[in-house]
Design an enzyme around this catalytic site. Structure first.
Site, mmCIF file in Angstrom:
data_model
loop_
_atom_site.group_PDB
_atom_site.id
_atom_site.type_symbol
_atom_site.label_atom_id
_atom_site.label_comp_id
_atom_site.label_asym_id
_atom_site.label_seq_id
_atom_site.Cartn_x
_atom_site.Cartn_y
_atom_site.Cartn_z
ATOM 1 N N CYS A 54 0.838 -1.210 0.000
ATOM 2 C CA CYS A 54 0.000 0.000 0.000
ATOM 3 C C CYS A 54 0.871 1.257 0.000
ATOM 4 O O CYS A 54 1.817 1.364 0.774
ATOM 5 C CB CYS A 54 -0.919 -0.014 1.221
ATOM 6 S SG CYS A 54 -2.014 1.406 1.252
ATOM 7 N N CYS A 58 0.422 4.969 6.848
ATOM 8 C CA CYS A 58 -0.189 4.809 8.176
ATOM 9 C C CYS A 58 0.828 4.118 9.102
ATOM 10 O O CYS A 58 1.228 2.977 8.817
ATOM 11 C CB CYS A 58 -1.463 3.971 8.073
ATOM 12 S SG CYS A 58 -2.556 4.540 6.765
ATOM 13 N N CYS A 61 0.584 0.348 10.260
ATOM 14 C CA CYS A 61 0.118 -0.709 9.361
ATOM 15 C C CYS A 61 1.219 -1.603 8.785
ATOM 16 O O CYS A 61 2.238 -1.122 8.274
ATOM 17 C CB CYS A 61 -0.687 -0.083 8.221
ATOM 18 S SG CYS A 61 -1.496 -1.343 7.213
ATOM 19 N N CYS A 98 -16.371 -9.309 5.617
ATOM 20 C CA CYS A 98 -15.721 -8.028 5.315
ATOM 21 C C CYS A 98 -14.468 -8.263 4.484
ATOM 22 O O CYS A 98 -13.579 -9.006 4.902
ATOM 23 C CB CYS A 98 -15.297 -7.317 6.589
ATOM 24 S SG CYS A 98 -16.628 -7.107 7.751
ATOM 25 N N CYS A 129 -19.352 -6.368 3.524
ATOM 26 C CA CYS A 129 -18.686 -5.124 3.913
ATOM 27 C C CYS A 129 -17.389 -5.041 3.117
ATOM 28 O O CYS A 129 -16.732 -6.066 2.901
ATOM 29 C CB CYS A 129 -18.384 -5.158 5.411
ATOM 30 S SG CYS A 129 -17.470 -3.701 5.977
ATOM 31 N N CYS A 189 -19.476 2.100 8.445
ATOM 32 C CA CYS A 189 -18.683 1.466 9.496
ATOM 33 C C CYS A 189 -17.421 2.306 9.642
ATOM 34 O O CYS A 189 -16.600 2.356 8.723
ATOM 35 C CB CYS A 189 -18.336 0.030 9.099
ATOM 36 S SG CYS A 189 -17.191 -0.773 10.243
ATOM 37 N N ARG A 261 -17.916 -2.439 17.776
ATOM 38 C CA ARG A 261 -17.159 -3.683 17.598
ATOM 39 C C ARG A 261 -15.846 -3.680 18.375
ATOM 40 O O ARG A 261 -15.031 -2.765 18.228
ATOM 41 C CB ARG A 261 -16.869 -3.925 16.105
ATOM 42 C CG ARG A 261 -16.083 -5.231 15.899
ATOM 43 C CD ARG A 261 -15.889 -5.598 14.438
ATOM 44 N NE ARG A 261 -17.141 -5.616 13.732
ATOM 45 C CZ ARG A 261 -17.363 -4.985 12.595
ATOM 46 N NH1 ARG A 261 -16.408 -4.300 12.033
ATOM 47 N NH2 ARG A 261 -18.542 -5.045 12.018
HETATM 48 N N1 SAM Z 1 -6.604 0.410 3.146
HETATM 49 C C1 SAM Z 1 -7.903 0.588 3.652
HETATM 50 C C2 SAM Z 1 -7.984 1.699 4.659
HETATM 51 O O1 SAM Z 1 -6.976 2.090 5.225
HETATM 52 O O2 SAM Z 1 -9.093 2.182 4.876
HETATM 53 C C3 SAM Z 1 -8.501 -0.664 4.235
HETATM 54 C C4 SAM Z 1 -7.681 -1.622 5.053
HETATM 55 S S1 SAM Z 1 -7.034 -0.973 6.577
HETATM 56 C C5 SAM Z 1 -5.963 -2.256 7.075
HETATM 57 C C6 SAM Z 1 -8.429 -1.017 7.666
HETATM 58 C C7 SAM Z 1 -8.261 -0.492 9.059
HETATM 59 O O3 SAM Z 1 -7.610 -1.444 9.881
HETATM 60 C C8 SAM Z 1 -7.442 0.766 9.266
HETATM 61 O O4 SAM Z 1 -8.183 1.899 8.985
HETATM 62 C C9 SAM Z 1 -7.091 0.697 10.732
HETATM 63 O O5 SAM Z 1 -8.060 1.365 11.516
HETATM 64 C C10 SAM Z 1 -7.114 -0.800 11.026
HETATM 65 N N2 SAM Z 1 -5.759 -1.299 11.295
HETATM 66 C C11 SAM Z 1 -4.782 -1.469 10.388
HETATM 67 N N3 SAM Z 1 -3.656 -1.907 10.964
HETATM 68 C C12 SAM Z 1 -3.910 -2.019 12.285
HETATM 69 C C13 SAM Z 1 -3.140 -2.412 13.410
HETATM 70 N N4 SAM Z 1 -1.867 -2.741 13.291
HETATM 71 N N5 SAM Z 1 -3.733 -2.424 14.620
HETATM 72 C C14 SAM Z 1 -5.040 -2.073 14.745
HETATM 73 N N6 SAM Z 1 -5.799 -1.683 13.727
HETATM 74 C C15 SAM Z 1 -5.264 -1.645 12.503
HETATM 75 FE FE1 SF4 Z 2 -2.784 1.227 3.391
HETATM 76 FE FE2 SF4 Z 2 -2.649 0.079 5.768
HETATM 77 FE FE3 SF4 Z 2 -3.087 2.672 5.606
HETATM 78 FE FE4 SF4 Z 2 -5.029 0.938 4.802
HETATM 79 S S1 SF4 Z 2 -4.220 1.215 6.872
HETATM 80 S S2 SF4 Z 2 -4.335 2.797 3.752
HETATM 81 S S3 SF4 Z 2 -3.730 -0.716 4.000
HETATM 82 S S4 SF4 Z 2 -1.211 1.613 4.947
#
Ligand code: SAM
Ligand code: SF4
Ligand code: DTB
Length: 314
Positions: A54, A58, A61, A98, A129, A189, A261
């Site tokens: 990606c 973030c 992530c 989801c 979802c 959501c 949730r």
């Molecule tokens: N890329 C898309 C986005 O960011 O909206 C969808 C997938 S992203 C992994 C979905 C959500 O998972 C993120 O918005 C975040 O809130 C949560 N998430 C991701 N990594 C995480 C982590 N290490 N611990 C807890 N929540 C996490």
């Molecule tokens: Fe990409 Fe992870 Fe951020 Fe979703 S949470 S936008 S998968 S870096």
């Protein structure tokens, strides 16, 4: 002209936060009982349909290209692979499936395959979802047309703190996608993560944004940071359990009808902690041995916990 009505001021929310723990939980459980069956929870199963690579940054992530994590980059899965997993999820007792992709935004070239996935999963009589990053207005409308039930797009934290967590997009970008989803008639959501290094006030400000949406989100996931090696947040301090429970309780009180949730991070919570979160008003979980790239509390463990608590799944 439509005047925005404030349902809960930040001050009111802070007052809830300052209540003695027992008073707060009692209030939350009272609201919970007025709006939900206290002994039932909704269960969703997650599947990563496009893993890793990606372009967003973030800091929490595992799937960001910017950090050196163990996640391998994969292509978008086939509709058949997704359907096979959805069938298994249904057999395990999930009512919603989801599908998540490590994308900054949905590309038009992938839209028809995604719609095929949604239709095929719906045909199994499961709610659907998606969480695919940012959407355009027309894409949200098109997803509604094919029958999508929910779109997940988390705000994660307060607007101020968010800019420290992600630099490749803004809070406003997130809110825009959420408004396209809402306007298209898809259920919303959206929730947050605790443990990003934010203060309690950031958590309360996140709730302020969520509960004051014109139409409150149908689903609010609260994630506890899953610490991922290689990301800037790998060594973050643990979230205080009581603060986590308080946030759940405040979400329940300020958003009475919403499904709150207890999301990522359950495998690092003991049974008593999870039971307190349910008592504070959490009534939805992710069910399944895996989340997107990390492990979840196991199905066997969850079955025995729900059994002990005499909680039934919806
Ligand atoms: N890329 C898309 C986005 O960011 O909206 C969808 C997938 S992203 C992994 C979905 C959500 O998972 C993120 O918005 C975040 O809130 C949560 N998430 C991701 N990594 C995480 C982590 N290490 N611990 C807890 N929540 C996490
Ligand atoms: Fe990409 Fe992870 Fe951020 Fe979703 S949470 S936008 S998968 S870096
Ligand atoms: C949400 O709020 N949490 C889920 C889901 N919505 C998409 C994702 C949790 C991801 C946890 C880390 C991982 O498995 O990669």
């Amino acid at each position: 002209m439509n005047k925005k009505i404030t349902k809960w001021s930040l001050e009111d929310i802070e007052t809830l936060y300052r209540l003695p723990f027992n008073d707060l939980i009692y209030k939350a459980q009272t609201v919970h009982r007025e709006n939900h069956d206290p002994n039932k929870i909704q269960v969703s199963t997650l599947m990563s349909i496009k893993t890793g690579g990606c372009p967003e940054d973030c800091k929490y992530c595992s799937q960001s290209i910017k950090y050196n994590t163990d996640v391998e980059i994969e292509k978008l899965l086939s509709v058949d692979d997704v359907v096979a997993q959805a069938k298994a999820a249904k057999e395990s007792g999930a009512s919603r499936f989801c599908m998540g992709a490590a994308w900054r935004n949905l590309n038009d070239s992938n839209l028809s395959k995604i719609k095929d996935m949604v239709k095929a999963v719906k045909d199994l009589d499961l709610e659907t979802c998606l969480t695919l990053g940012m959407l355009k207005k027309e894409q949200a409308e098109s997803l509604k047309e094919c029958g999508l039930d929910y779109y997940n797009h988390n705000l994660d934290s307060s607007e101020e703190y968010y800019s420290k967590v992600v630099s490749t997009r803004t809070y406003k970008d997130r809110l825009n996608t959420l408004s396209y989803v809402r306007d298209a008639g898809i259920k919303v959501c959206t929730g947050g993560i605790l443990g990003l290094g934010e203060e309690n006030i950031d958590r309360l400000k996140l709730i302020e944004v969520l509960c004051n949406m014109e139409e409150q989100p149908e689903s609010v996931p609260m994630n506890k940071l899953v610490k991922i090696e290689g990301t800037p947040y790998s060594d973050n301090e643990n979230v205080d359990n009581f603060d986590f429970i308080r946030v759940i309780a405040i979400a329940r009180i300020t958003m009475p009808k919403t499904y709150v949730r207890l999301s990522a991070g359950r495998d690092t919570m003991n049974d008593e902690m999870q039971a307190l979160c349910f008592f504070a008003g959490a009534n939805s979980i992710f069910y399944g041995d895996e989340l997107l790239t990390t492990k979840n509390s196991s199905i066997n463990h969850d079955k025995s916990l729900l059994d002990k608590l005499r909680i039934e799944t919806m």
